[in-house]
Design a protein around this motif. Structure first.
Motif, PDB file in Angstrom:
ATOM      1  N   ASP A 283       0.857  -1.188   0.000  1.00 15.29           N
ATOM      2  CA  ASP A 283       0.000   0.000   0.000  1.00 15.29           C
ATOM      3  C   ASP A 283       0.891   1.236   0.000  1.00 15.29           C
ATOM      4  N   VAL A 284       0.473   2.253  -0.729  1.00 15.74           N
ATOM      5  CA  VAL A 284       1.191   3.532  -0.725  1.00 15.74           C
ATOM      6  C   VAL A 284       0.175   4.669  -0.635  1.00 15.74           C
ATOM      7  N   ILE A 285       0.424   5.587   0.273  1.00 12.92           N
ATOM      8  CA  ILE A 285      -0.393   6.800   0.400  1.00 12.92           C
ATOM      9  C   ILE A 285       0.298   7.916  -0.363  1.00 12.92           C
ATOM     10  N   VAL A 286      -0.413   8.531  -1.268  1.00 13.73           N
ATOM     11  CA  VAL A 286       0.138   9.603  -2.106  1.00 13.73           C
ATOM     12  C   VAL A 286      -0.410  10.945  -1.641  1.00 13.73           C
ATOM     13  N   GLY A 287       0.471  11.928  -1.529  1.00 13.07           N
ATOM     14  CA  GLY A 287       0.033  13.277  -1.173  1.00 13.07           C
ATOM     15  C   GLY A 287      -0.099  13.506   0.311  1.00 13.07           C
ATOM     16  N   PHE A 288       0.681  12.763   1.117  1.00 15.64           N
ATOM     17  CA  PHE A 288       0.673  13.009   2.554  1.00 15.64           C
ATOM     18  C   PHE A 288       1.091  14.449   2.818  1.00 15.64           C
ATOM     19  N   PRO A 289       0.541  15.098   3.860  1.00 15.44           N
ATOM     20  CA  PRO A 289       0.843  16.511   4.107  1.00 15.44           C
ATOM     21  C   PRO A 289       2.344  16.813   4.045  1.00 15.44           C
ATOM     22  N   GLY A 290       2.661  17.833   3.267  1.00 21.07           N
ATOM     23  CA  GLY A 290       4.044  18.269   3.128  1.00 21.07           C
ATOM     24  C   GLY A 290       4.846  17.502   2.106  1.00 21.07           C
ATOM     25  N   GLU A 291       4.239  16.496   1.448  1.00 17.56           N
ATOM     26  CA  GLU A 291       4.999  15.705   0.481  1.00 17.56           C
ATOM     27  C   GLU A 291       5.462  16.583  -0.677  1.00 17.56           C
ATOM     28  N   THR A 292       6.768  16.641  -0.860  1.00 19.17           N
ATOM     29  CA  THR A 292       7.346  17.426  -1.958  1.00 19.17           C
ATOM     30  C   THR A 292       7.497  16.541  -3.186  1.00 19.17           C
ATOM     31  N   GLU A 293       7.811  17.180  -4.304  1.00 19.83           N
ATOM     32  CA  GLU A 293       8.058  16.425  -5.521  1.00 19.83           C
ATOM     33  C   GLU A 293       9.245  15.480  -5.330  1.00 19.83           C
ATOM     34  N   GLU A 294      10.258  15.951  -4.632  1.00 18.72           N
ATOM     35  CA  GLU A 294      11.432  15.116  -4.379  1.00 18.72           C
ATOM     36  C   GLU A 294      11.060  13.900  -3.529  1.00 18.72           C
ATOM     37  N   GLU A 295      10.233  14.106  -2.512  1.00 20.94           N
ATOM     38  CA  GLU A 295       9.809  12.985  -1.663  1.00 20.94           C
ATOM     39  C   GLU A 295       8.971  11.986  -2.445  1.00 20.94           C
ATOM     40  N   PHE A 296       8.122  12.496  -3.340  1.00 23.57           N
ATOM     41  CA  PHE A 296       7.326  11.584  -4.158  1.00 23.57           C
ATOM     42  C   PHE A 296       8.216  10.785  -5.101  1.00 23.57           C
ATOM     43  N   GLU A 297       9.229  11.424  -5.665  1.00 30.23           N
ATOM     44  CA  GLU A 297      10.165  10.714  -6.535  1.00 30.23           C
ATOM     45  C   GLU A 297      10.893   9.620  -5.760  1.00 30.23           C
ATOM     46  N   GLU A 298      11.162   9.866  -4.487  1.00 27.65           N
ATOM     47  CA  GLU A 298      11.785   8.832  -3.651  1.00 27.65           C
ATOM     48  C   GLU A 298      10.851   7.626  -3.499  1.00 27.65           C
ATOM     49  N   THR A 299       9.555   7.886  -3.422  1.00 33.06           N
ATOM     50  CA  THR A 299       8.595   6.796  -3.347  1.00 33.06           C
ATOM     51  C   THR A 299       8.575   5.997  -4.639  1.00 33.06           C
ATOM     52  N   LEU A 300       8.597   6.678  -5.779  1.00 31.75           N
ATOM     53  CA  LEU A 300       8.638   5.971  -7.058  1.00 31.75           C
ATOM     54  C   LEU A 300       9.872   5.071  -7.131  1.00 31.75           C
ATOM     55  N   GLN A 301      11.014   5.601  -6.710  1.00 35.11           N
ATOM     56  CA  GLN A 301      12.245   4.821  -6.773  1.00 35.11           C
ATOM     57  C   GLN A 301      12.202   3.644  -5.800  1.00 35.11           C
ATOM     58  N   ALA A 302      11.621   3.866  -4.634  1.00 37.35           N
ATOM     59  CA  ALA A 302      11.503   2.783  -3.654  1.00 37.35           C
ATOM     60  C   ALA A 302      10.658   1.642  -4.207  1.00 37.35           C
ATOM     61  N   CYS A 303       9.584   1.960  -4.931  1.00 40.78           N
ATOM     62  CA  CYS A 303       8.748   0.919  -5.528  1.00 40.78           C
ATOM     63  C   CYS A 303       9.519   0.143  -6.594  1.00 40.78           C
ATOM     64  N   ARG A 304      10.347   0.846  -7.352  1.00 40.00           N
ATOM     65  CA  ARG A 304      11.187   0.148  -8.335  1.00 40.00           C
ATOM     66  C   ARG A 304      12.174  -0.768  -7.626  1.00 40.00           C
ATOM     67  N   ASP A 305      12.814  -0.260  -6.587  1.00 38.78           N
ATOM     68  CA  ASP A 305      13.813  -1.052  -5.865  1.00 38.78           C
ATOM     69  C   ASP A 305      13.187  -2.275  -5.198  1.00 38.78           C
ATOM     70  N   ALA A 306      11.957  -2.117  -4.681  1.00 36.86           N
ATOM     71  CA  ALA A 306      11.276  -3.222  -4.006  1.00 36.86           C
ATOM     72  C   ALA A 306      10.725  -4.244  -4.999  1.00 36.86           C
ATOM     73  N   ARG A 307      10.538  -3.825  -6.267  1.00 33.56           N
ATOM     74  CA  ARG A 307      10.015  -4.688  -7.329  1.00 33.56           C
ATOM     75  C   ARG A 307       8.655  -5.260  -6.933  1.00 33.56           C
ATOM     76  N   PHE A 308       7.779  -4.380  -6.482  1.00 31.50           N
ATOM     77  CA  PHE A 308       6.442  -4.817  -6.095  1.00 31.50           C
ATOM     78  C   PHE A 308       5.687  -5.378  -7.293  1.00 31.50           C
ATOM     79  N   MET A 309       4.939  -6.446  -7.049  1.00 25.94           N
ATOM     80  CA  MET A 309       4.087  -6.991  -8.097  1.00 25.94           C
ATOM     81  C   MET A 309       2.810  -6.169  -8.234  1.00 25.94           C
TER      82      MET A 309
END
Length: 422
Positions: A283-309
Motif C-alpha cells: 500500500d502507498v499513500i500519495v500526497g501526505f501533508p508536506g509531500e514534496t516532488e522530491e519525496e514523491f520521486e523517492e517513493t517511485l524509486q523505492a517501488c522500483r527497488d522493491a520490485r512490487f508486483m
C-alpha cells in the motif's frame, strides 16, 4: 446485509450472517421487504463514512419500516450520527458486545467461527483484532483499540471446517495480523510465545489440497523466525503484503512509521533469498501533508527497488481525529491526482515485469469466474496472487488448475493448462 471496507469487516459480516441463518432468518427475496437489515460500516476515510450513510438511507427507502442494525468502525466512531439515520434501531459500538445485542433480538446461538463464505471462492479467517500503533494518518487504532488474539485451537478448527467445506484458499486476516499473539503470550502471562509464524506452522499441518495466504504483514515483523517458518510451510502462499505507505524517509517519520527504507528493502531481499521467488504487494499513500516532488520521486524509486508486483495506491485524505489532519502544507488535490496517476502507471509496469518473469513456469490457479464476453475462458489467481486468464468453463470455478504462463500484459498473465484441456 451490506459490508463496506476491509477483509476483517467481511469476515465479521459472515459471522453475523451465519448467526442469523442459525436462528431462523433467511435472505429476503426479490420484491420482498426485509424485516432486518445489517450494515457493516467503514471509517478509514471520509468516503467510507459517506458510503455507509448512503447505504443505510437506500436500505430504508427500499425496505420501508425495516429495522437496520449498524456495526463497524464508523458506528464505533460516530454512533449518534449513525443512530439518527432512517431505519436504524441498533448501533453496535463495540463488536465484543455483539452476541449480547443479538441475543436481545432473539438470536441466542452465536457461532464462534464461520463455516462458509458467501459469494467467494476463498474464505477469510480473522485471527486478531485491534491495533496499538500511532501512525499519524490512521483513525483505526481509536475505533479498534487494544489487541485481541483468538486461540490457536479455535482458528485451527475454523480452518479445518472451511477446508472440509470445499474452500481451497484461506486468507489469514486481522486488523494488525503481525501482532497476533502479542497480547496473550507476552510479559507476565507465563505462556510460551505463540506468534503469527507459530500459527501458520500449526495450520500448515491441516491436510488437503488447499493453501493459505497472509493478508498483510509489517516489514518490521518479518524476522528470521518468520522467514524460516514461511520457508518450511507447504500450504503458505509465497506472496506477502508489507505496507510501504511512502518511500521517503522524511515522510515516513511524519507518518510515524517504524522502519527506514534501507531496512524495508533488506527484509524483502532476505525473503527472496530464502523463499521461492516470492511476490510482494503493498500500500502507498500519495500526497501526505508536506509531500514534496522530491519525496514523491523517492517513493517511485523505492517501488522500483522493491520490485512490487502490485501496489494499492491511496490518495491521502484528511481524517478528522488523526494527528496528520492538523499538519500544515496539505497537498493540493490536483497535485495528488497527478501523483496517483504516475504511481499507478509505474504499478502496472512493475506488475507486467513480474508477470513476465513467471512465463514458462508452472503455477496453480484458483479459478474464480468466467470471463465476460470471452466464452471458453476463465480467470483466477495463482499462489503468488498473479491474475491469470486460461481456457476453462464454469465447472472449473472454485477448483485449482495447473497452468504454465505463455504471455503477459499489464493486467494479467495468459496461461495454458498443464492438464491437457483446452
Amino acid at each position: 446485509m451490506v459490508t463496506l471496507g476491509c477483509k476483517v469487516n467481511q469476515y465479521e459480516t459472515q459471522l453475523v450472517y451465519e448467526a442469523l441463518r442459525k436462528n431462523g432468518y433467511r435472505e429476503a427475496r426479490d420484491g420482498e421487504t426485509a424485516d432486518l437489515c445489517v450494515v457493516n460500516t467503514c471509517t478509514v476515510t471520509n468516503t467510507g463514512d459517506s458510503k455507509s450513510r448512503q447505504v443505510i438511507r437506500q436500505l430504508a427507502r427500499k425496505n420501508p419500516g425495516t429495522r437496520t442494525l449498524v456495526m463497524g468502525c464508523y458506528a464505533t466512531r460516530d454512533p449518534q450520527q449513525v443512530a439518527d439515520l432512517p431505519g436504524v434501531f441498533e448501533v453496535v459500538t463495540d463488536k465484543r458486545e455483539l452476541p449480547d445485542i443479538l441475543e436481545r433480538h432473539g438470536i441466542h446461538d452465536m457461532p464462534v467461527g464461520i463455516s462458509h463464505f458467501e459469494g467467494r471462492k476463498r474464505a477469510y479467517v480473522k485471527v486478531q483484532d485491534g491495533c496499538i500503533l500511532k501512525c499519524t494518518y490512521c483513525i483505526i487504532p481509536s475505533v479498534r483499540p487494544g489487541l485481541q488474539s483468538r486461540s490457536p485451537q479455535q482458528i485451527e478448527e475454523e480452518v479445518r471446517r472451511l477446508v472440509d467445506n470445499g474452500y481451497r484458499e484461506i486468507v489469514i486476516t486481522g486488523v494488525h495480523v503481525g501482532h497476533y499473539g502479542v497480547d496473550t503470550t507476552r510479559g507476565k502471562s507465563g505462556k510460551p510465545p505463540f506468534r503469527l509464524w507459530h500459527l501458520f506452522q500449526k495450520l500448515d499441518k491441516i491436510p488437503g489440497d488447499w493453501r493459505m495466504r497472509l493478508s498483510s504483514i509489517e516489514a518490521v515483523e518479518i524476522n528470521d523466525d518468520f522467514i524460516s517458518a514461511a520457508a518450511d510451510c507447504e500450504h503458505l502462499c509465497p506472496q506477502f503484503h508489507p505496507a510501504l505507505q511512502s518511500g521517503s524517509e522524511t515522510v515516513l517519520r511524519r507518518m510515524r512509521r517504524r522502519y527506514s527504507m534501507a531496512r524495508f528493502l533488506e527484509k524483502l531481499e532476505n525473503m527472496r533469498e530464502r523463499l521461492d521467488d516470492p511476490a510482494f504487494t503493498t500500500d502507498v499513500i500519495v500526497g501526505f501533508p508536506g509531500e514534496t516532488e522530491e519525496e514523491f520521486e523517492e517513493t517511485l524509486q523505492a517501488c522500483r527497488d522493491a520490485r512490487f508486483m502490485k501496489t494499492h495506491v491511496f490518495p491521502y485524505s484528511t481524517r478528522k481525529g488523526t494527528k496528520a489532519a492538523d499538519f500544515a502544507d496539505q497537498c493540493p488535490p490536483q497535485v495528488i491526482k497527478n501523483r496517483v496517476q504516475r504511481l499507478s502507471d509505474l504499478e502496472r509496469d512493475l506488475a507486467e515485469r513480474y508477470y513476465e518473469s513467471r512465463l514458462g513456469l508452472p503455477a496453480k490457479v484458483l479459478v474464480e469466474r468466467e470471463i465476460s464476453g470471452r466464452p471458453g475462458w476463465v480467470r483466477g489467481t495463482d499462489e503468488r496472487y498473479v491474475p491469470v486468464e486460461l481456457p476453462g468453463t464454469a465447472d472449473d470455478i472454485g477448483r485449482f488448475v495447473d497452468v504454465v504462463g505463455r504471455s503477459a500484459s499489464r493486467e494479467s498473465m495468459q496461461a495454458d493448462r498443464i492438464d491437457g484441456q483446452s
